[in-house]
Scaffold this motif. Sequence first.
Motif, PDB file in Angstrom:
ATOM      1  N   HIS A 239       0.858  -1.188   0.000  1.00  0.00           N
ATOM      2  CA  HIS A 239       0.000   0.000   0.000  1.00  0.00           C
ATOM      3  C   HIS A 239       0.893   1.235   0.000  1.00  0.00           C
ATOM      4  O   HIS A 239       1.789   1.361   0.844  1.00  0.00           O
ATOM      5  N   ILE A 240       0.644   2.151  -0.933  1.00  0.00           N
ATOM      6  CA  ILE A 240       1.438   3.375  -1.072  1.00  0.00           C
ATOM      7  C   ILE A 240       0.511   4.571  -0.899  1.00  0.00           C
ATOM      8  O   ILE A 240      -0.532   4.638  -1.541  1.00  0.00           O
ATOM      9  N   GLU A 241       0.921   5.509  -0.037  1.00  0.00           N
ATOM     10  CA  GLU A 241       0.180   6.752   0.165  1.00  0.00           C
ATOM     11  C   GLU A 241       1.134   7.911  -0.069  1.00  0.00           C
ATOM     12  O   GLU A 241       2.262   7.886   0.417  1.00  0.00           O
ATOM     13  N   LYS A 242       0.674   8.926  -0.792  1.00  0.00           N
ATOM     14  CA  LYS A 242       1.501  10.094  -1.073  1.00  0.00           C
ATOM     15  C   LYS A 242       0.728  11.358  -0.734  1.00  0.00           C
ATOM     16  O   LYS A 242      -0.486  11.404  -0.882  1.00  0.00           O
ATOM     17  N   GLY A 243       1.460  12.381  -0.288  1.00  0.00           N
ATOM     18  CA  GLY A 243       0.835  13.664  -0.013  1.00  0.00           C
ATOM     19  C   GLY A 243       1.777  14.608   0.690  1.00  0.00           C
ATOM     20  O   GLY A 243       2.936  14.285   0.939  1.00  0.00           O
ATOM     21  N   ARG A 244       1.247  15.790   1.032  1.00  0.00           N
ATOM     22  CA  ARG A 244       2.023  16.773   1.782  1.00  0.00           C
ATOM     23  C   ARG A 244       1.529  16.817   3.213  1.00  0.00           C
ATOM     24  O   ARG A 244       2.096  16.212   4.080  1.00  0.00           O
ATOM     25  N   GLU A 245       0.496  17.552   3.468  1.00  0.00           N
ATOM     26  CA  GLU A 245      -0.043  17.662   4.823  1.00  0.00           C
ATOM     27  C   GLU A 245      -1.078  16.580   5.100  1.00  0.00           C
ATOM     28  O   GLU A 245      -1.384  16.289   6.244  1.00  0.00           O
ATOM     29  N   ARG A 246      -1.629  16.037   4.056  1.00  0.00           N
ATOM     30  CA  ARG A 246      -2.609  14.965   4.184  1.00  0.00           C
ATOM     31  C   ARG A 246      -2.446  14.031   2.990  1.00  0.00           C
ATOM     32  O   ARG A 246      -1.750  14.353   2.027  1.00  0.00           O
ATOM     33  N   LYS A 247      -3.103  12.893   3.047  1.00  0.00           N
ATOM     34  CA  LYS A 247      -3.013  11.928   1.955  1.00  0.00           C
ATOM     35  C   LYS A 247      -3.703  12.492   0.718  1.00  0.00           C
ATOM     36  O   LYS A 247      -4.861  12.891   0.763  1.00  0.00           O
TER      37      LYS A 247
END
Length: 170
Positions: free
Chosen positions: A88-96
């Motif tokens: 499972h991969i999640e990307k983001g800055r302050e949130r997903k």
Amino acid sequence: MVERLQCPEGLRLLLTPNRSLSWKGNIRVWLCLFAVSAVTTTGFSLAGAWVIIPFAGLELIALASGIYLTSRDCQRREVLTIDDTDIHIEKGRERKQAEWTLPRRYARLRVNAPEHPFAPAKLALTHRDMDVPLGQFLNIDDTTILVELLESRGVAIERKEPDSQIGLWF
């Protein structure tokens, strides 16, 4: 930077860019440069070169914009979770902002060797026609650590060498 997080069901990694300064540190650097520019600008304007004032202001605005954009870009995060069945991969800055789930059994980590000896390898998790870039902001050492961690967890590695080119690499 590759950081291991607590995860009871498998391996969880937090990938972040290396940051030399915090946001407060960046503001302090800008304030010091503002003070130096203010003293210099005041001196020149008292000597009769008042036209320097708008250019000094534009320079400080450009510097503040660059610091802000760089600091904002360094806030990127990728969370990679590997359990018995999925990656499972999640990307983001302050949130997903984006997420992908790949079956662990069929997913491959493609490692594209760099053309330049000082550049890190380009990584991507692939499954069928899905291609998810991974850790594009990592340096050479962090990329090597990530590849070794994924390989130790049983993720299949597909290595690609760069196409041979005739000529200079720079």
